[in-house]
Scaffold this active site. Structure first.
Site, mmCIF file in Angstrom:
data_model
loop_
_atom_site.group_PDB
_atom_site.id
_atom_site.type_symbol
_atom_site.label_atom_id
_atom_site.label_comp_id
_atom_site.label_asym_id
_atom_site.label_seq_id
_atom_site.Cartn_x
_atom_site.Cartn_y
_atom_site.Cartn_z
ATOM 1 C CB THR A 138 42.960 13.550 54.839
ATOM 2 O OG1 THR A 138 43.267 13.451 56.229
ATOM 3 C CG2 THR A 138 41.901 14.618 54.648
ATOM 4 C CB SER A 142 47.238 2.875 58.314
ATOM 5 O OG SER A 142 47.770 3.795 59.266
ATOM 6 C CB THR A 182 48.939 15.121 55.994
ATOM 7 O OG1 THR A 182 47.924 15.315 56.987
ATOM 8 C CG2 THR A 182 48.340 15.289 54.604
#
Length: 393
Positions: free
Chosen positions: A59, A109, A144
């Protein structure tokens, strides 16, 4: 697998087919890890601390096309690690920074890919802990949702005293109240501070310094998203400078694994498959057998209360006999999963189920059997409560 913006050694590490990742690179007149790894330092003052930035996106790098109020549907826009640094001109007044990019174009990722996380961890270990290291510390940016998992893994594998700090954001950089710039700056200042040494991995988030060993995400959208499941915060930021509550220490329940030994497991470059199951009333023990049949070498069960499993004992026993390793934690966010007097599987103690999965992966990769895993998770806890146990007793 295609990667963008990696240093020379990062690409070599990922391409290696054997766990000899910490080897000499074929470069002439190389005297430092920075040169060997092809790192390019930003900042004009060579006397300032060198902080490696392991960039994985998240983010903190994501923006929204839906306006400055959107903090749920973002991700259409992206900025690089270098662009994050350029947003804050004060950073290079205090440090030198080099970006190592750990994003992929089409292969997932660090939130989805154990092999990518392990390769980044090996790279960080080489950069910080090799004899030729000239790097003072590192930070990593991360989404996160799984920041805590990567942090716990690195905390157990990179242990040469140099600080590693996790940073991220809960709001995209297009939001009117973006928290990523402050978290990033705080993380860099924390990694550059000499008092950060020998404290293990830390998380810099919302002006708090939280230990990576105990960190977990407690809120899905609030900027104050993270907290410690045990032990409390290590300190806080005042004027974006770290203020510690205590002198350096490490969690008593922490076990430092050998990255070379873990990398010798057949699962290399990833880790052994370990699944997490959530226990509730009428828990189906066949789920444990199904996980094993699907290739899991271990299972972590988020148990009820103090680590209870309501049902499924016969299937769990069958899975253990077939060689599956099992750790049972608690689905409660706080408190222990306490040892049984005569264990057949491990209870996780104060280690949260998310972290217990990683700890079990590392134990299996290190060659532990079920009894050794029980000792790993329960040994100190049993000692403290006067409930000793040894195999065959």
């Amino acid at each position: 697998m295609r990667f963008s913006g990696f240093g020379i050694a990062a690409l070599a590490t990922i391409a290696d087919a054997a766990p000899t990742f910490h080897r000499n690179q074929a470069r002439q007149n190389v005297t430092t890890a920075s040169e060997r790894l092809g790192l390019q330092w930003l900042g004009g003052n060579s006397s300032l601390p060198k902080i490696l930035v392991l960039y994985t996106g998240g983010t903190i790098a994501g923006g929204s096309i839906y306006g400055a109020l959107d903090d749920t549907q973002y991700g259409q826009l992206q900025i690089t690690g270098e662009q994050i640094i350029a947003r804050n001109p004060y950073l290079l007044n205090h440090t030198q920074l080099a970006v190592s990019n750990w994003t992929t174009e089409d292969d997932g990722s660090t939130g989805t890919n154990d092999a990518l996380v392990m390769n980044m961890t090996r790279f960080a270990h080489d950069a910080l802990c090799s004899e030729d290291s000239d790097i003072d510390g590192a930070i990593y940016t991360h989404g996160t949702n799984s920041l805590e998992e990567t942090g716990f893994l690195m905390d157990l594998l990179v242990n040469c005293g140099k600080p590693i700090v996790a940073v991220g954001a809960m709001r995209p950089w297009t939001h009117l109240s973006f928290d990523g710039d402050a978290n990033f700056f705080d993380g860099v200042m924390l990694a550059a501070n000499p008092e950060s040494r020998n404290r293990g991995l830390m998380v810099a988030f919302n002006a708090r310094i939280i230990p990576g060993f105990w960190i977990t995400k407690l809120h899905s959208t609030n900027p104050n998203a993270f907290g410690a499941t045990a032990g409390g915060d290590l300190g806080l930021f005042i004027n974006s400078l770290p203020v510690f509550f205590n002198t350096p220490s490490q969690p008593i329940f922490k076990h430092e694994f050998s990255i070379e030994e873990v990398s010798s497991d057949p699962s290399y470059p990833a880790l052994p498959k370990v699944d997490i199951l959530y226990a509730a009333r009428e828990f189906d023990g066949k789920l444990v057998l199904d996980a094993q049949a699907n290739g899991a070498q271990g299972v972590v069960i988020a148990g009820t209360g103090n680590g209870g499993i309501p049902s499924g004992d016969d299937e769990i026993e069958e899975a253990l006999e077939k060689g599956l390793q099992i750790v049972v934690g608690t689905r409660s966010p706080f408190g222990p999963s306490s040892p049984a007097r005569t264990p057949t599987y491990a209870k996780s103690g104060l280690v949260h189920v998310i972290q217990a999965r990683i700890m079990l992966q590392l134990a299996i990769a290190s060659g532990y059997n079920m009894n050794q895993t029980i000792e790993l998770f329960e040994g100190k806890f049993r000692e403290d409560i006067g409930q000793s146990w040894s195999p065959g007793s």
